[in-house]
Design a protein around this motif. Structure first.
Motif: not given
Length: 299
Positions: A105-107
């Protein structure tokens, strides 16, 4: 995407889907859609698929539930009720759009606000998964087999995904839409052209002049730099036009003067604490009014 099953009926390209949806063509995408990709195009595709399903639901419901003759007020009330029904059906899982991507999700390269708005509209994320193969029956897609992605980039930050064996699972679906980016088709080039290409599949150019390794042949935009925003391609086009003009005119070429006029206002004073205030959020359409390609931001 060169994986088994990519030619099954029900596997389509994201750009083709957006084009047909934007032109208003009827698309039969079924009740469950898996979008593959983690960028802005993937989010656009997923949100368009959600709205396409909602529109088909409303059309089906209205054709069976609405009387033939209604006043404008009655029609508006009835459609609001049908919209509530369709959203409730979506929340109960009757119609789903899942986004599968290699990145966590963060990438994910998509803009955060795009992801948040997609989630608000009912999109479901399945991060850190890679498609292994498309499965089907009688030539028709029935699901996407995925595998857990341990990492997307190597120690040198190069794209080199690694996967965890034994984590395969199948996501049942009626349609899978590929939104994993595009590559330039350079098959028209021959060695006789003298145009060299890079390992990334782009035309090799001089970054200052945008000229390729063949004199008089220029390249700009995605074919020279890889996938970027449209505004970058527009800027490249202007630069390439100027450099082509310079190449053709030779010594006669003269650079055009570039003027930037700046007006300094000495009578306007900002509040001493203006930088302590948070930026106001951009107003957007309510979720229930987002249909088709209606612009979401209204501020």
């Amino acid at each position: 995407m060169p994986i088994p099953g990519h030619d099954l009926d029900g596997v389509i390209k994201g750009v083709d889907f957006l084009l047909n949806a934007n032109l208003g063509y009827r698309l039969s995408i079924g009740k469950r859609v898996v979008v593959i990709g983690g960028g802005n195009v993937a989010i656009d595709v997923a949100r368009a698929a959600l709205r396409q399903q909602q529109a088909l639901t409303l059309e089906a419901l209205s054709s069976t539930l609405l009387p033939d003759s209604l006043t404008p007020t009655e029609q508006e009330i009835a459609m609001k009720e049908l919209m509530d029904v369709s959203r409730a059906a979506l929340r109960m899982g009757a119609r789903e759009v899942l986004l599968v991507c290699l990145e966590s999700r963060e990438e994910m390269p998509a803009f955060g606000e795009e992801i948040d708005q997609g989630l608000e509209e009912g999109l479901k994320l399945r991060p850190s998964l890679g498609p292994k193969q498309f499965v089907g029956q009688n030539g028709k897609l029935t699901g996407v087999e995925t595998i857990r992605c341990k990492s997307v980039f190597d120690a040198q930050h190069r794209f080199n995904p690694t996967f965890e064996a034994g984590t395969e699972s199948v996501i049942p679906c009626d349609t899978s839409i590929l939104a994993i980016g595009q590559a330039s088709d350079l098959s028209f080039l021959t060695p006789a052209d003298g145009v060299e290409t890079t390992r990334q599949g782009t035309v090799k150019i001089d970054l200052e002049t945008l000229m390729s390794t063949a004199p008089g042949i220029f390249a700009a935009g995605d074919i020279a730099f890889g996938p970027r925003a449209v505004i970058n391609a527009v800027a490249d086009g202007k630069k390439a036009a100027e450099q082509i003009d310079r190449y053709l005119l030779g010594e006669k070429w003269q650079p055009r003067p570039k003027y930037i006029q700046i007006t300094v206002l000495d009578h306007h004073q900002m509040s001493a604490t203006f930088d302590e205030h948070s930026r106001l959020p951009v107003p957007v359409l309510p979720v229930e009014r987002r249909t088709g390609f209606t612009e979401v931001e209204i501020g």
